[in-house]
Design a protein around this motif. Sequence first.
Motif, mmCIF file in Angstrom:
data_model
loop_
_atom_site.group_PDB
_atom_site.id
_atom_site.type_symbol
_atom_site.label_atom_id
_atom_site.label_comp_id
_atom_site.label_asym_id
_atom_site.label_seq_id
_atom_site.Cartn_x
_atom_site.Cartn_y
_atom_site.Cartn_z
ATOM 1 N N SER A 120 0.823 -1.210 0.000
ATOM 2 C CA SER A 120 0.000 0.000 0.000
ATOM 3 C C SER A 120 0.860 1.264 0.000
ATOM 4 O O SER A 120 0.481 2.259 -0.607
ATOM 5 C CB SER A 120 -0.990 0.002 1.160
ATOM 6 N N ASN A 121 2.015 1.234 0.661
ATOM 7 C CA ASN A 121 2.913 2.395 0.617
ATOM 8 C C ASN A 121 3.465 2.614 -0.787
ATOM 9 O O ASN A 121 3.615 3.751 -1.222
ATOM 10 C CB ASN A 121 4.067 2.240 1.612
ATOM 11 N N ALA A 122 3.746 1.544 -1.492
ATOM 12 C CA ALA A 122 4.316 1.660 -2.837
ATOM 13 C C ALA A 122 3.265 1.915 -3.912
ATOM 14 O O ALA A 122 3.513 2.659 -4.863
ATOM 15 C CB ALA A 122 5.098 0.396 -3.180
ATOM 16 N N LEU A 123 2.087 1.305 -3.752
ATOM 17 C CA LEU A 123 1.096 1.319 -4.832
ATOM 18 C C LEU A 123 -0.178 2.087 -4.504
ATOM 19 O O LEU A 123 -1.036 2.243 -5.358
ATOM 20 C CB LEU A 123 0.714 -0.123 -5.193
ATOM 21 N N GLY A 124 -0.300 2.520 -3.262
ATOM 22 C CA GLY A 124 -1.521 3.201 -2.845
ATOM 23 C C GLY A 124 -2.422 2.241 -2.091
ATOM 24 O O GLY A 124 -2.266 1.028 -2.186
ATOM 25 N N PRO A 125 -3.369 2.777 -1.351
ATOM 26 C CA PRO A 125 -4.191 1.952 -0.454
ATOM 27 C C PRO A 125 -5.236 1.093 -1.160
ATOM 28 O O PRO A 125 -5.794 0.193 -0.557
ATOM 29 C CB PRO A 125 -4.856 2.985 0.451
ATOM 30 N N ARG A 126 -5.501 1.335 -2.410
ATOM 31 C CA ARG A 126 -6.555 0.595 -3.115
ATOM 32 C C ARG A 126 -5.965 -0.612 -3.849
ATOM 33 O O ARG A 126 -5.958 -0.664 -5.073
ATOM 34 C CB ARG A 126 -7.295 1.513 -4.061
ATOM 35 N N LEU A 127 -5.484 -1.560 -3.071
ATOM 36 C CA LEU A 127 -4.919 -2.767 -3.660
ATOM 37 C C LEU A 127 -6.032 -3.662 -4.174
ATOM 38 O O LEU A 127 -7.059 -3.822 -3.532
ATOM 39 C CB LEU A 127 -4.103 -3.519 -2.610
#
Length: 116
Positions: free
Chosen positions: A63-70
Motif C-alpha cells: 500500500s505504501n508503494a502502490l496506494g491503499p486501493r490494492l
Amino acid sequence: MLEALCGTIVFRIHECAKSYFDHHTIVKKNMSDFLNTLGREFCNQLQYVDDDVCNQDAYEIFSNALGPRLAVERLQALTDEDYDRLASACAKHLEHNRVSLDHLRLVVQLTLEHWR
C-alpha cells in the motif's frame, strides 16, 4: 391505496438496501481474502530472507508503494517502475535490502494465480 403504495415503497427501499449491503459484504470479503492471500504469499516467499516478516508487512509495503486501493487488477497491471517502488518500500519497511525484485515478482505471480 395509500397504504399499499407506502408498503411497496418500503419494500423497494428494503430490497435496494439489502442488495447494496450484500454486494458490499461480498466485496469486503473478497478484499479480505485477497489481502490474506497476498500476505501469505509474501511470508512464504520471504521467510528465508527475513524470518520476521508477517502478513501485515505485505499490506504496509504494497500500500505504501502502490496506494491503499490494492486489488487484483492493480497487481495485474504492475510496471517495472511499480516493482522498483515496491523494492524501495520493502527496503525501507524491513530495514534491509535482501528482498529482490525477483522475490516481489514471485509474490505477485503466486498471489494472482489464486485469483484467476
